[in-house]
Design an enzyme around this catalytic site. Structure first.
Site, short mmCIF file in Angstrom:
data_model
loop_
_atom_site.label_atom_id
_atom_site.label_comp_id
_atom_site.label_asym_id
_atom_site.label_seq_id
_atom_site.Cartn_x
_atom_site.Cartn_y
_atom_site.Cartn_z
N GLY A 31 -14.92 14.00 -5.36
CA GLY A 31 -14.36 13.17 -6.04
C GLY A 31 -15.41 12.16 -6.44
N GLN B 71 -18.33 3.99 -8.94
CA GLN B 71 -19.58 4.85 -8.54
C GLN B 71 -20.44 5.10 -9.70
OE1 GLN B 71 -16.91 7.49 -6.26
NE2 GLN B 71 -18.85 7.34 -5.01
N CYS C 122 -19.43 10.03 1.06
CA CYS C 122 -19.38 9.44 0.07
C CYS C 122 -20.78 9.71 -0.91
CB CYS C 122 -18.99 8.04 -0.04
SG CYS C 122 -18.75 6.95 -1.23
N LEU C 123 -20.74 10.15 -2.23
CA LEU C 123 -21.84 9.90 -2.98
C LEU C 123 -22.40 8.78 -2.94
CD1 LEU C 123 -20.44 12.34 -5.79
CD2 LEU C 123 -22.09 13.12 -3.94
N HIS D 106 -9.59 8.11 -0.59
CA HIS D 106 -11.09 7.92 -0.49
C HIS D 106 -11.19 7.12 -1.95
CE1 HIS D 106 -15.56 8.11 0.67
NE2 HIS D 106 -15.40 8.24 -0.93
N GLU D 107 -11.08 7.85 -2.84
CA GLU D 107 -11.43 7.64 -4.41
C GLU D 107 -10.41 6.35 -4.82
OE1 GLU D 107 -14.19 8.64 -5.45
OE2 GLU D 107 -14.30 10.17 -4.13
N HIS E 62 -12.05 3.26 -3.87
CA HIS E 62 -13.21 2.72 -4.68
C HIS E 62 -12.46 1.88 -5.79
CE1 HIS E 62 -16.79 4.85 -3.16
NE2 HIS E 62 -16.18 5.86 -2.97
#
Length: 162
Positions: free
Chosen positions: A46, A51, A88-89, A130-131, A134
Site C-alpha cells: 500500500g 508518502q 511501512c515504506l 494503515h493507508e 496516512h
C-alpha cells in the site's frame, strides 16, 4: 510512469491532513500510475498520497494481485480484531506489533471517480486501515505495542523471487 520519492518518518508532510480530490485530472491519473509503480518497486502492499509528498486523499493497495485505488476513502464499519507485525515504506527496515480490525467496510471513489464499497478482511483490512490513517497524518507507530524492531531481508531470497 515514474518512481516517486517516498517520504521518510520525520518529514512534516507525513503529519498533515490531506485534502479531498474533487475531479480526475491528467495529473491525478499520472499520480495513480506512479504510486503503483513506486509501491511495487519497493515491495509494498500500500501507498498513500502523503508518502510521495502529495497531500490529497488518495491511496493505492495491492495485497494479493488485485490493485485498488481509493480516492476520498472513508471507513464506515469495522469488526473484530487482529494483531500482527506491520511495517511501512516511510519507516524502512522497521516493523512493530499492531492490533487492527479484522474486518473493514470502506467507501471510496475509484480511478474513474465512480463510488464503490469494499468489504475487506485480514491483510487487506490491515492495509486499508494503515493507508487511510496516512491521509490524516497518522503513522502506524502510534499503535505499536512494545518497541519497533529491525526487519532484515535475505538478499538471495529476494533475488530468487524475481
Amino acid at each position: 510512469m515514474a518512481l516517486r520519492t517516498i517520504r521518510i518518518q520525520g518529514d512534516p508532510v507525513l503529519e498533515k491532513v490531506c485534502r479531498p480530490i474533487e475531479k480526475m485530472t491528467p495529473k491525478i491519473k499520472t499520480l495513480i500510475e506512479d504510486m503503483f509503480e513506486t509501491m511495487y518497486e519497493k515491495n509494498g502492499v500500500g501507498l498513500a498520497g502523503p508518502q510521495v509528498g502529495v497531500l490529497r486523499r488518495i491511496a493505492v493497495i495491492d495485497t494479493d494481485g488485485t490493485p485498488y485505488v481509493f480516492i476520498n476513502p472513508k471507513i464506515v464499519a469495522t469488526d473484530g480484531e487482529q494483531t500482527g507485525d506491520e511495517g511501512c515504506l516511510s519507516i524502512p527496515g522497521k516493523s512493530g506489533t499492531v492490533t487492527r480490525p479484522n474486518y473493514v467496510k470502506v467507501e471510496a471513489l475509484d480511478k474513474n471517480m465512480e463510488p464503490f464499497t469494499l468489504e475487506a478482511t485480514e491483510l487487506l483490512a490491515r492495509a486499508v486501515c494503515h493507508e487511510l490513517e496516512h491521509l490524516d497524518g497518522i503513522l502506524y507507530t502510534t499503535h505499536v505495542e512494545g518497541e519497533l524492531h529491525d526487519v532484515y531481508y535475505d538478499e538471495e531470497e529476494l533475488e530468487e523471487e524475481e
